[in-house]
Design a protein around this motif. Sequence first.
Motif, PDB file in Angstrom:
ATOM      1  N   MET A  35     -24.397  14.491  29.655  1.00 19.33           N
ATOM      2  CA  MET A  35     -24.851  13.857  30.869  1.00 19.33           C
ATOM      3  C   MET A  35     -25.588  14.846  31.785  1.00 19.33           C
ATOM      4  SD  MET A  35     -25.118  11.051  32.430  1.00 19.33           S
ATOM      5  CE  MET A  35     -24.078  10.118  31.351  1.00 19.33           C
ATOM      6  N   PRO A  36     -25.026  16.048  32.035  1.00 20.73           N
ATOM      7  CA  PRO A  36     -25.767  16.985  32.887  1.00 20.73           C
ATOM      8  C   PRO A  36     -27.161  17.301  32.341  1.00 20.73           C
ATOM      9  CG  PRO A  36     -23.501  17.697  32.694  1.00 20.73           C
ATOM     10  CD  PRO A  36     -23.702  16.570  31.701  1.00 20.73           C
ATOM     11  N   ARG A  37     -27.271  17.500  31.041  1.00 17.04           N
ATOM     12  CA  ARG A  37     -28.589  17.819  30.468  1.00 17.04           C
ATOM     13  C   ARG A  37     -29.557  16.645  30.618  1.00 17.04           C
ATOM     14  NH1 ARG A  37     -31.145  22.172  27.797  1.00 17.04           N
ATOM     15  NH2 ARG A  37     -33.235  21.370  27.625  1.00 17.04           N
ATOM     16  N   PHE A  38     -29.074  15.442  30.408  1.00 14.06           N
ATOM     17  CA  PHE A  38     -29.883  14.233  30.577  1.00 14.06           C
ATOM     18  C   PHE A  38     -30.490  14.209  31.979  1.00 14.06           C
ATOM     19  CE2 PHE A  38     -29.887   9.860  32.267  1.00 14.06           C
ATOM     20  CZ  PHE A  38     -30.823   9.266  31.427  1.00 14.06           C
ATOM     21  N   LEU A  39     -29.664  14.473  33.000  1.00 13.93           N
ATOM     22  CA  LEU A  39     -30.151  14.441  34.375  1.00 13.93           C
ATOM     23  C   LEU A  39     -31.069  15.619  34.695  1.00 13.93           C
ATOM     24  CD1 LEU A  39     -26.933  13.287  36.227  1.00 13.93           C
ATOM     25  CD2 LEU A  39     -28.928  11.908  35.593  1.00 13.93           C
ATOM     26  N   LEU A  40     -30.705  16.806  34.252  1.00 18.16           N
ATOM     27  CA  LEU A  40     -31.531  17.985  34.540  1.00 18.16           C
ATOM     28  C   LEU A  40     -32.917  17.879  33.905  1.00 18.16           C
ATOM     29  CD1 LEU A  40     -28.857  20.790  34.195  1.00 18.16           C
ATOM     30  CD2 LEU A  40     -30.030  20.076  36.299  1.00 18.16           C
ATOM     31  N   ASP A  41     -33.010  17.271  32.737  1.00 17.86           N
ATOM     32  CA  ASP A  41     -34.299  17.116  32.061  1.00 17.86           C
ATOM     33  C   ASP A  41     -35.191  16.074  32.721  1.00 17.86           C
ATOM     34  OD1 ASP A  41     -33.716  19.037  30.192  1.00 17.86           O
ATOM     35  OD2 ASP A  41     -33.243  17.617  28.578  1.00 17.86           O
ATOM     36  N   ARG A  42     -34.612  15.124  33.461  1.00 15.50           N
ATOM     37  CA  ARG A  42     -35.375  13.979  33.945  1.00 15.50           C
ATOM     38  C   ARG A  42     -35.495  13.863  35.461  1.00 15.50           C
ATOM     39  NH1 ARG A  42     -33.031  13.074  29.345  1.00 15.50           N
ATOM     40  NH2 ARG A  42     -33.959  11.752  27.760  1.00 15.50           N
ATOM     41  N   CYS A  43     -34.644  14.524  36.206  1.00 17.78           N
ATOM     42  CA  CYS A  43     -34.541  14.221  37.637  1.00 17.78           C
ATOM     43  C   CYS A  43     -34.651  15.469  38.510  1.00 17.78           C
ATOM     44  CB  CYS A  43     -33.190  13.551  37.923  1.00 17.78           C
ATOM     45  SG  CYS A  43     -32.843  12.148  36.863  1.00 17.78           S
ATOM     46  N   ARG A  44     -35.373  15.303  39.636  1.00 22.79           N
ATOM     47  CA  ARG A  44     -35.463  16.382  40.614  1.00 22.79           C
ATOM     48  C   ARG A  44     -34.624  16.104  41.853  1.00 22.79           C
ATOM     49  NH1 ARG A  44     -39.197  20.093  40.702  1.00 22.79           N
ATOM     50  NH2 ARG A  44     -39.623  19.864  42.912  1.00 22.79           N
ATOM     51  N   THR A  45     -34.266  14.833  42.064  1.00 27.71           N
ATOM     52  CA  THR A  45     -33.502  14.465  43.252  1.00 27.71           C
ATOM     53  C   THR A  45     -32.300  13.603  42.857  1.00 27.71           C
ATOM     54  OG1 THR A  45     -34.705  12.408  43.635  1.00 27.71           O
ATOM     55  CG2 THR A  45     -35.628  14.421  44.633  1.00 27.71           C
ATOM     56  N   ALA A  46     -31.368  13.492  43.793  1.00 27.50           N
ATOM     57  CA  ALA A  46     -30.210  12.626  43.559  1.00 27.50           C
ATOM     58  C   ALA A  46     -30.651  11.174  43.425  1.00 27.50           C
ATOM     59  CB  ALA A  46     -29.196  12.797  44.685  1.00 27.50           C
ATOM     60  N   GLU A  47     -31.658  10.767  44.190  1.00 31.92           N
ATOM     61  CA  GLU A  47     -32.145   9.390  44.087  1.00 31.92           C
ATOM     62  C   GLU A  47     -32.713   9.113  42.694  1.00 31.92           C
ATOM     63  OE1 GLU A  47     -32.522   5.590  44.821  1.00 31.92           O
ATOM     64  OE2 GLU A  47     -31.546   7.011  46.162  1.00 31.92           O
ATOM     65  N   GLU A  48     -33.474  10.050  42.150  1.00 30.22           N
ATOM     66  CA  GLU A  48     -33.978   9.886  40.773  1.00 30.22           C
ATOM     67  C   GLU A  48     -32.822   9.824  39.779  1.00 30.22           C
ATOM     68  OE1 GLU A  48     -36.747  13.028  39.969  1.00 30.22           O
ATOM     69  OE2 GLU A  48     -38.233  12.244  41.380  1.00 30.22           O
ATOM     70  N   ALA A  49     -31.764  10.592  40.027  1.00 30.25           N
ATOM     71  CA  ALA A  49     -30.603  10.580  39.133  1.00 30.25           C
ATOM     72  C   ALA A  49     -29.890   9.224  39.176  1.00 30.25           C
ATOM     73  CB  ALA A  49     -29.629  11.699  39.519  1.00 30.25           C
ATOM     74  N   ARG A  50     -29.774   8.626  40.354  1.00 23.53           N
ATOM     75  CA  ARG A  50     -29.169   7.287  40.454  1.00 23.53           C
ATOM     76  C   ARG A  50     -29.935   6.307  39.579  1.00 23.53           C
ATOM     77  NH1 ARG A  50     -29.081   9.085  45.727  1.00 23.53           N
ATOM     78  NH2 ARG A  50     -27.037   9.190  46.703  1.00 23.53           N
ATOM     79  N   GLU A  51     -31.248   6.311  39.732  1.00 22.63           N
ATOM     80  CA  GLU A  51     -32.094   5.395  38.965  1.00 22.63           C
ATOM     81  C   GLU A  51     -31.974   5.655  37.463  1.00 22.63           C
ATOM     82  OE1 GLU A  51     -36.115   5.413  40.436  1.00 22.63           O
ATOM     83  OE2 GLU A  51     -35.414   5.368  42.511  1.00 22.63           O
ATOM     84  N   ALA A  52     -31.978   6.913  37.058  1.00 22.89           N
ATOM     85  CA  ALA A  52     -31.888   7.248  35.636  1.00 22.89           C
ATOM     86  C   ALA A  52     -30.544   6.809  35.050  1.00 22.89           C
ATOM     87  CB  ALA A  52     -32.077   8.753  35.429  1.00 22.89           C
ATOM     88  N   LEU A  53     -29.473   7.043  35.774  1.00 25.74           N
ATOM     89  CA  LEU A  53     -28.143   6.666  35.276  1.00 25.74           C
ATOM     90  C   LEU A  53     -27.984   5.155  35.158  1.00 25.74           C
ATOM     91  CD1 LEU A  53     -26.001   9.268  37.207  1.00 25.74           C
ATOM     92  CD2 LEU A  53     -26.260   9.108  34.722  1.00 25.74           C
ATOM     93  N   LEU A  54     -28.466   4.440  36.150  1.00 29.08           N
ATOM     94  CA  LEU A  54     -28.347   2.983  36.111  1.00 29.08           C
ATOM     95  C   LEU A  54     -29.279   2.354  35.070  1.00 29.08           C
ATOM     96  CD1 LEU A  54     -27.938   2.202  39.912  1.00 29.08           C
ATOM     97  CD2 LEU A  54     -26.188   2.088  38.117  1.00 29.08           C
ATOM     98  N   GLY A  55     -30.364   3.052  34.731  1.00 25.49           N
ATOM     99  CA  GLY A  55     -31.315   2.519  33.757  1.00 25.49           C
ATOM    100  C   GLY A  55     -31.020   2.880  32.317  1.00 25.49           C
ATOM    101  N   ALA A  56     -30.129   3.828  32.096  1.00 27.65           N
ATOM    102  CA  ALA A  56     -29.831   4.296  30.730  1.00 27.65           C
ATOM    103  C   ALA A  56     -28.630   3.552  30.163  1.00 27.65           C
ATOM    104  CB  ALA A  56     -29.553   5.797  30.748  1.00 27.65           C
TER     105      ALA A  56
END
Length: 152
Positions: A1-22
Amino acid sequence: MPRFLLDRCRTAEEAREALLGAKHYTRYSTCHFLVADATGDAFVWEREGDNAEHIVDAGAEPLIVTNHLLSTPAADREDHSHARLRLLERRVSDGVHAALDLVRAEETAEGQAVTLWRSEYRPATSSMTVRFLLGAEPERRYSLPLTITVGR
């Protein structure tokens, strides 16, 4: 999970969207991840054993994560984990590590868990303070708090 977010997101808001979309799948156990960015935006992302997702946004008070889901109301729970959370909430103003010392799990004769590490994250300063278990002997020793700052 940490790698998934670090590879795709620069902000917490982007991380919310990525997590809810995956698509995610957890088996048998719940899990939670604390996600924060340099602006101080932070949240805890949780998955229950039945694969239900929850996002708990940080407010003005410290965001305290223990061994249970934050999306589960703590006020009416009497188990050990929720009792630890209530104690931390009351005592965090004494200092984070002093409060964490009060709820540190020590192995019992029944072989229950022991705290291996605990940490305090400060997104606004890109730093964290952590303490580690140094030994498993009867008189356990923990490291002094170690503060790490990145990107500054």
